[in-house]
Design a protein around this motif. Structure first.
Motif, PDB file in Angstrom:
ATOM      1  N   TYR A 206       5.546  -4.589  -2.069  1.00  0.00           N
ATOM      2  CA  TYR A 206       5.130  -3.624  -3.094  1.00  0.00           C
ATOM      3  C   TYR A 206       5.521  -2.198  -2.711  1.00  0.00           C
ATOM      4  N   LEU A 207       5.340  -1.843  -1.450  1.00  0.00           N
ATOM      5  CA  LEU A 207       5.595  -0.477  -1.012  1.00  0.00           C
ATOM      6  C   LEU A 207       7.074  -0.110  -1.115  1.00  0.00           C
TER       7      LEU A 207
ATOM      8  N   TRP B 167      -4.254  -2.473  -1.813  1.00  0.00           N
ATOM      9  CA  TRP B 167      -3.906  -3.877  -1.589  1.00  0.00           C
ATOM     10  C   TRP B 167      -4.886  -4.549  -0.642  1.00  0.00           C
TER      11      TRP B 167
ATOM     12  N   LYS C 281      -2.144   3.306  -1.522  1.00  0.00           N
ATOM     13  CA  LYS C 281      -1.550   2.039  -1.960  1.00  0.00           C
ATOM     14  C   LYS C 281      -1.877   0.910  -0.985  1.00  0.00           C
TER      15      LYS C 281
ATOM     16  N   PRO D  59       4.938   4.906  -8.418  1.00  0.00           N
ATOM     17  CA  PRO D  59       4.230   4.616  -7.156  1.00  0.00           C
ATOM     18  C   PRO D  59       4.726   5.420  -5.966  1.00  0.00           C
TER      19      PRO D  59
END
Length: 288
Positions: free
Chosen positions: A168-169, A137, A133, A125
């Motif tokens: 997440y990032l 989301w 990204k 990622p």
């Protein structure tokens, strides 16, 4: 018998002759650090004490502390600052909770091929675009998106969506240091703990945790600082949520008030410095 004695002497002479050139190699990185980084911070600090023309919006080089006072005393800015620090701490805690079991499995349980696949999965990622990204989301967390369709529930856009997206990032920045720290834990320490009758939880608490804490501390610096300064993710998935980065961006671009934006920028800078000092006091960073 004279050769062994003269060879080291010649080597020392060569080293002395080459040593004056070594500082020259440090000139480019030090110049970049001083001019580009420390210089920009100095300009930021100075511009926070300027003001703007109320009619034209032009920056006036008149020294005043009004911007600093307003940034520290305005109730709106104070609320947004507390919210921003809280989000950064929450993202850091969630990343640590997710990274420790994943890193433990990668380092001590998974087969070599599975470990390699997981490392690739964690780091892949990082190669994707930040905006891709974040907008992915946004689509996933939409009230009418895939999550709502599959489960019947979606947090929608707001503070929860911001925390999920930031987690997440920045999760890879926590997983990699934790995985590296766990990989350095000798297996014989785990075996000795088991032989002495310690349970798995006791081994994790008394043996693994002290050795892995430096990795968690190192990863938390990334997750905390990156979350603290982020303003794009909250713009995309935050709905009406405002964090400090959005306020600074709004003052700089929308309100065209560069001095106030500079004064507000000193708040996350001070928060990061205090966080680094806190991590240093724990002694964790000295072992990373």
């Amino acid at each position: 018998m004279t050769l062994p004695a003269t060879a080291p002497a010649a080597a020392r002479t060569t080293t002395r002759r080459r040593s004056p050139a070594l500082p020259i190699l440090l000139v480019p990185p030090l110049a970049w650090l001083i001019v580009a980084y420390l210089g920009s911070l100095a300009v930021l600090l100075v511009s926070a004490f300027w003001t703007t023309n109320s009619f034209t919006g032009a920056v006036v080089h008149t020294w005043t502390a009004d911007n600093i006072v307003r940034a520290l005393t305005d109730p709106v800015f104070r609320t947004v600052t507390l919210r921003t620090v809280g989000v950064a701490l929450l993202v850091t805690v969630v990343c640590a909770v997710l990274a420790v079991p994943l890193g433990l499995y990668m380092a001590k349980i998974a087969a070599p091929r599975v470990r390699l696949a997981l490392v690739v999965a964690v780091t892949t990622p990082l190669w994707a675009s930040y905006l891709v990204k974040a907008y992915a989301w946004r689509e996933l967390l939409s009230p009418v998106g895939p999550l709502a369709w599959a489960t019947g529930y979606s947090p929608g856009y707001g503070l929860t969506a911001t925390v999920i997206t930031l987690t997440y990032l920045w999760l890879p920045y926590m997983v990699i240091p934790v995985f590296a720290a766990l990989e350095r834990v000798p297996n014989h320490l785990l075996d000795a703990s088991a032989d002495l009758g310690a349970s798995d939880l006791s081994t994790l608490r008394m043996v693994v945790a002290p050795l892995v804490f430096p990795g968690i501390a190192a990863g938390s610096i990334f997750t905390f600082s990156l979350s603290l300064g982020d303003y794009i993710a909250v713009t995309i998935v935050g709905g009406k949520t405002q964090l400090l980065g959005n306020i600074i961006y709004g003052q700089l671009v929308t309100a065209n008030d560069q001095p106030l934006a500079a004064a507000l920028s000193l708040i996350p800078l001070a928060a990061v410095i205090l966080y680094l000092l806190a991590m240093r006091r724990t002694g964790a960073l000295e072992n990373v």
